[in-house]
Scaffold this active site. Structure first.
Site, mmCIF file in Angstrom:
data_model
loop_
_atom_site.group_PDB
_atom_site.id
_atom_site.type_symbol
_atom_site.label_atom_id
_atom_site.label_comp_id
_atom_site.label_asym_id
_atom_site.label_seq_id
_atom_site.Cartn_x
_atom_site.Cartn_y
_atom_site.Cartn_z
ATOM 1 N N CYS A 1 -3.302 2.594 -20.292
ATOM 2 C CA CYS A 1 -2.696 1.747 -21.321
ATOM 3 C C CYS A 1 -3.649 0.661 -21.807
ATOM 4 C CB CYS A 1 -1.412 1.114 -20.793
ATOM 5 S SG CYS A 1 -1.695 -0.211 -19.597
ATOM 6 N N THR B 1 -9.606 -0.832 -7.418
ATOM 7 C CA THR B 1 -8.763 0.338 -7.227
ATOM 8 C C THR B 1 -9.632 1.576 -7.075
ATOM 9 O OG1 THR B 1 -8.603 0.657 -9.612
ATOM 10 C CG2 THR B 1 -6.855 -0.632 -8.561
ATOM 11 N N ASP C 1 -18.828 1.209 3.295
ATOM 12 C CA ASP C 1 -17.963 1.886 2.325
ATOM 13 C C ASP C 1 -16.560 2.009 2.908
ATOM 14 O OD1 ASP C 1 -17.530 3.147 -0.147
ATOM 15 O OD2 ASP C 1 -17.763 5.136 0.739
ATOM 16 N N GLU C 2 -15.555 2.062 2.042
ATOM 17 C CA GLU C 2 -14.144 2.209 2.457
ATOM 18 C C GLU C 2 -13.765 1.159 3.502
ATOM 19 O OE1 GLU C 2 -12.356 4.067 0.741
ATOM 20 O OE2 GLU C 2 -13.721 5.516 -0.154
#
Length: 203
Positions: free
Chosen positions: A153, A11, A93-94
């Protein structure tokens, strides 16, 4: 060592770009020739620049969606380097912004030119759908690894949630909308569904 096509995905804020930059640095420190490229859709840091969240920066070669990456790598290898120092690695990258055709071209770089390729990018978009480039990488890559990060979380992040100006989760819109912390928040699926549910209750 056999040449491979690698896909490292995670992510946003999972240090993918940092890992690419440190890998490129380590290669160059050992006199290993590397070509670093980035799709032109990623405009956050300007043209020809890769920048990590911790501040590391380096120049790169920008590629357009209609560029043939096999040709680009082959030309770089023959024109930019001498016959005594050949290219050994290509770092991307990306990589989620690559077209499926460009991923096929990178596979040819590995198989025909004998140059290993490492691609770093997002697996899915803000709707949790695969990017076309990432999907093709998952179909063709010799090795894949998830670069993990933690949600607030404590669970593993696997959603790149898009957030509006009011802090609400956005679930409709174009797949590509370049932005950083102002537009996106990495989180786990459970937290994402919770925010969607809270948003819909308040409509």
């Amino acid at each position: 060592m056999s040449k491979k096509l690698y896909f490292y995905y995670g992510t946003m804020a999972s240090a993918k770009t940092l890992r690419l930059l440190t890998t490129a640095y380590n290669f160059e420190e050992n006199n290993i020739k590397v070509m670093v490229i980035k799709p032109s859709q990623d405009t956050r840091d300007g043209n020809g620049v890769i920048r990590s969240r911790v501040g590391l920066v380096r120049k790169c070669i920008m590629v357009q969606p209609d560029d043939d990456l096999f040709v680009a790598v082959e030309q770089y290898n023959t024109k930019m380097l001498s016959r005594f120092t050949q290219l050994e690695w290509v770092l991307v990258d990306e990589a989620q912004f690559l077209t499926e055709k460009q991923v096929d071209q990178l596979a040819k770089v590995v198989d025909i030119l004998g140059i290993s390729v490492m691609c770093y990018g997002l697996r899915t978009d803000f709707q949790s759908h695969l990017f076309p480039g990432s999907k093709r990488l998952m179909e063709l890559a010799d090795d894949m690894e998830e670069i993990k990060a933690s949600c607030k979380c404590g669970r593993k992040t696997n959603i790149n949630a898009r957030i509006d100006n009011n802090g609400k989760v956005v679930t409709v819109g174009s797949q590509v909308l370049v932005g950083g912390d102002d537009l996106y928040r990495p989180m786990c699926r459970k937290c994402w569904y919770k925010l969607i549910s809270e948003r819909d209750k308040n409509k």
